[in-house]
Scaffold this motif. Structure first.
Motif, PDB file in Angstrom:
ATOM      1  N   LYS A 195      62.415  22.538 -54.123  1.00  0.00           N
ATOM      2  CA  LYS A 195      61.122  22.881 -54.895  1.00  0.00           C
ATOM      3  C   LYS A 195      61.690  23.574 -56.171  1.00  0.00           C
ATOM      4  O   LYS A 195      60.674  24.333 -56.774  1.00  0.00           O
ATOM      5  CB  LYS A 195      60.052  23.166 -54.087  1.00  0.00           C
ATOM      6  N   VAL A 196      62.897  23.439 -56.637  1.00  0.00           N
ATOM      7  CA  VAL A 196      63.130  24.133 -58.015  1.00  0.00           C
ATOM      8  C   VAL A 196      63.615  23.013 -59.129  1.00  0.00           C
ATOM      9  O   VAL A 196      64.445  22.354 -59.006  1.00  0.00           O
ATOM     10  CB  VAL A 196      64.259  25.212 -58.024  1.00  0.00           C
ATOM     11  N   ASP A 197      62.720  22.967 -60.131  1.00  0.00           N
ATOM     12  CA  ASP A 197      63.137  22.109 -61.524  1.00  0.00           C
ATOM     13  C   ASP A 197      63.806  23.197 -62.472  1.00  0.00           C
ATOM     14  O   ASP A 197      63.201  24.198 -62.602  1.00  0.00           O
ATOM     15  CB  ASP A 197      61.817  21.652 -62.159  1.00  0.00           C
ATOM     16  N   SER A 198      64.713  22.649 -63.118  1.00  0.00           N
ATOM     17  CA  SER A 198      65.421  23.437 -63.844  1.00  0.00           C
ATOM     18  C   SER A 198      65.374  23.075 -65.222  1.00  0.00           C
ATOM     19  O   SER A 198      65.450  21.723 -65.689  1.00  0.00           O
ATOM     20  CB  SER A 198      66.729  23.799 -63.527  1.00  0.00           C
ATOM     21  N   HIS A 199      65.429  24.234 -66.221  1.00  0.00           N
ATOM     22  CA  HIS A 199      65.202  23.747 -67.698  1.00  0.00           C
ATOM     23  C   HIS A 199      66.590  24.503 -68.511  1.00  0.00           C
ATOM     24  O   HIS A 199      66.495  25.625 -68.336  1.00  0.00           O
ATOM     25  CB  HIS A 199      63.947  24.103 -68.303  1.00  0.00           C
ATOM     26  N   PHE A 200      67.398  23.859 -69.288  1.00  0.00           N
ATOM     27  CA  PHE A 200      68.443  24.333 -69.740  1.00  0.00           C
ATOM     28  C   PHE A 200      68.288  24.375 -71.303  1.00  0.00           C
ATOM     29  O   PHE A 200      68.261  23.508 -71.818  1.00  0.00           O
ATOM     30  CB  PHE A 200      69.778  23.733 -69.206  1.00  0.00           C
ATOM     31  N   ILE A 201      68.500  25.540 -71.914  1.00  0.00           N
ATOM     32  CA  ILE A 201      68.141  25.599 -73.427  1.00  0.00           C
ATOM     33  C   ILE A 201      69.641  26.206 -73.773  1.00  0.00           C
ATOM     34  O   ILE A 201      70.152  27.195 -73.546  1.00  0.00           O
ATOM     35  CB  ILE A 201      66.948  26.603 -73.660  1.00  0.00           C
ATOM     36  N   ALA A 202      70.105  25.349 -75.014  1.00  0.00           N
ATOM     37  CA  ALA A 202      71.449  25.694 -75.431  1.00  0.00           C
ATOM     38  C   ALA A 202      71.360  25.291 -76.953  1.00  0.00           C
ATOM     39  O   ALA A 202      70.691  24.305 -77.365  1.00  0.00           O
ATOM     40  CB  ALA A 202      72.698  25.296 -74.764  1.00  0.00           C
ATOM     41  N   ARG A 203      72.217  25.723 -77.739  1.00  0.00           N
ATOM     42  CA  ARG A 203      72.377  25.398 -79.077  1.00  0.00           C
ATOM     43  C   ARG A 203      72.993  24.219 -79.290  1.00  0.00           C
ATOM     44  O   ARG A 203      72.776  23.234 -79.791  1.00  0.00           O
ATOM     45  CB  ARG A 203      73.134  26.430 -79.926  1.00  0.00           C
ATOM     46  N   SER A 204      74.130  23.887 -78.541  1.00  0.00           N
ATOM     47  CA  SER A 204      74.783  22.515 -78.559  1.00  0.00           C
ATOM     48  C   SER A 204      75.239  22.012 -77.207  1.00  0.00           C
ATOM     49  O   SER A 204      75.507  22.607 -76.250  1.00  0.00           O
ATOM     50  CB  SER A 204      76.239  22.759 -79.098  1.00  0.00           C
ATOM     51  N   PRO A 205      75.006  20.600 -77.239  1.00  0.00           N
ATOM     52  CA  PRO A 205      75.140  19.818 -75.598  1.00  0.00           C
ATOM     53  C   PRO A 205      76.568  20.045 -75.304  1.00  0.00           C
ATOM     54  O   PRO A 205      77.061  19.962 -74.326  1.00  0.00           O
ATOM     55  CB  PRO A 205      74.559  18.707 -76.010  1.00  0.00           C
ATOM     56  N   ASN A 206      77.507  20.356 -76.270  1.00  0.00           N
ATOM     57  CA  ASN A 206      79.044  20.384 -76.293  1.00  0.00           C
ATOM     58  C   ASN A 206      79.381  21.656 -75.494  1.00  0.00           C
ATOM     59  O   ASN A 206      80.449  21.619 -74.917  1.00  0.00           O
ATOM     60  CB  ASN A 206      79.782  20.255 -77.623  1.00  0.00           C
TER      61      ASN A 206
END
Lengths: 159, 251
Positions: B136-147
């Motif tokens: 029951k954990v959804d995750s959100h990843f924030i980064a400047r570049s997908p690379n």
């Protein structure tokens, strides 16, 4: 009665989860270094310990070309996925790999190669070590050829 | 949305978007906040003992926003792992002890490229990306570049949001999701505009007012909201607008 037993069950579950959480925090290793900017995993774990930069280049070069293209082709696994899998080693496996690479670099790899490969309980890693040896050999031969070329006298073409 | 990924230039609005558009829909939130831009119950570089007490304190709460911030000297990867462990423990507790039908825990990892590389991710990170939904954990990843984030994040993302990026058309992962033409448009996005892709394959573009438009690669340049925005901006001498074209139908 039912309500009471439900509460007991809930408390037990909470206690178990809490216990697991505490254990996971306590087991978290603290000896690993933070990830340097733009680092690759091999350099992270091995480079500063005993591997020179030039050797590291060979290892990383090998990693990119040989493991991904040759082994992925042989095993029919998508290259990126396999590369990811290879990096997902446990701390114990990491120690084994570290010792293997240490042995490989410090000792005569030709004699130790088969022995080292047989010690690893992981076909991919074993194949990787063997391939590493082949690459090392190839590079040594190329270097020997270059040295030979440097020493050779160049005869000007006949007029 | 088991795994979501947000990318974009610095100050393009990605963290703001998560904070204001995504998180308000959820009740139980854990944020690894490297950039220090999320409000909530803030814990600076918490120790193991503090994390244990945080779990105990919040496990039975119905609504919380736990913000875990690293200090300048802390090992970010380790603290992020601890935040993941906390979110997973809270998720398991929610599933087993509270109510399995409750909304999932939302784990946000800001500046995700500081805690993983394209080739390396911790075991906790791998676990939460691949197995988090079962706990029951959804995750959100924030980064400047997908690379600069691990391939697992990109491969498992069921929702991708990107603000302006300088090299989107050179990122194969983006081309496969957004198409080549859209990727070229990502490079021209006005400030605070964004592209969104979801697992059904639907691509949408949103302006700074959160107005939704249909896929830009299905229309001509004259009807394209981004191109129209540029033309409008140029003709008005740099004034900003909503980017709506008369021909373009807002959804």
């Amino acid at each position: 009665m039912n309500e009471s037993s439900t509460i007991d069950k809930q408390n037990t579950s909470f206690a178990e989860i809490e216990k697991d959480f505490h254990a996971s925090l306590e087991n978290q290793s603290t000896d690993e270094k933070p990830i340097p900017e733009n680092s690759a995993p091999l350099s992270r774990y091995y480079a500063e310990d005993f591997v020179s930069d030039s050797t590291m280049d060979i290892l990383l070069g090998y990693k990119n070309r040989a493991i991904v293209s040759i082994l992925a082709k042989e095993l029919g696994i998508e290259a990126k996925a396999m590369l990811t899998d290879l990096y997902q080693v446990t701390p114990e496996e990491r120690k084994i790999y570290k010792n293997i690479i240490q042995k490989f670099i410090r000792e005569n790899y030709k004699e130790k190669l088969d022995e080292i490969a047989s010690l690893i309980n992981n076909d991919l890693a074993a194949a990787a070590i063997l391939e590493l040896g082949r690459l090392h050999e190839a590079r040594t031969l190329i270097k020997a050829d270059k040295d030979k070329m440097k020493g050779a006298k160049v005869t000007p073409p006949a007029a | 949305m088991a795994v979501s990924f947000y990318s974009g230039f610095t100050k393009s609005g990605k963290s703001f978007h998560v904070q204001n558009k995504i998180l308000p829909q959820w009740d139980r939130i854990v944020v690894y906040d490297d950039a220090r831009c999320f409000p909530g119950d803030i814990f600076e570089n918490p120790s193991k003992e503090e994390l244990k007490s945080i779990f105990k304190k919040y496990a039975f709460k119905k609504n919380y926003r736990i913000i875990i911030r690293p200090s300048r000297t802390s090992i970010k990867e380790k603290l992020c792992d601890s935040a993941i462990k906390l979110a997973v423990a809270l998720g398991l507790h929610l599933k087993n002890c509270v109510d399995p039908t409750e909304k999932n825990i939302q784990l946000v990892i800001d500046e995700a490229d500081f805690v993983c590389t394209p080739h390396y991710q911790s075991h906790d990170l791998k676990y939460v990306i691949n197995q988090g939904r079962h706990d029951k954990v959804d995750s959100h990843f924030i980064a400047r570049s997908p690379n600069r984030v691990h391939t697992d994040i990109r491969a498992n993302a069921s929702h991708i949001v990107t603000f302006r990026l300088s090299n989107a058309s050179e990122i194969p992962f983006f081309i496969s999701n957004f198409s080549k033409k859209n990727c070229q448009l990502i490079q021209k996005l006005p400030k605070y505009w964004r592209f969104e892709w979801d697992e059904t394959g639907e691509i949408s573009v949103f302006n700074e007012l959160n107005e939704k438009f249909s896929t830009p690669d299905q229309v001509s340049d004259e009807e394209n909201p981004i191109m129209t925005f540029k033309l409008k901006k140029n003709s008005k001498g740099g004034s900003s607008g909503t980017g709506k074209s008369k021909k373009f139908q807002k959804i």
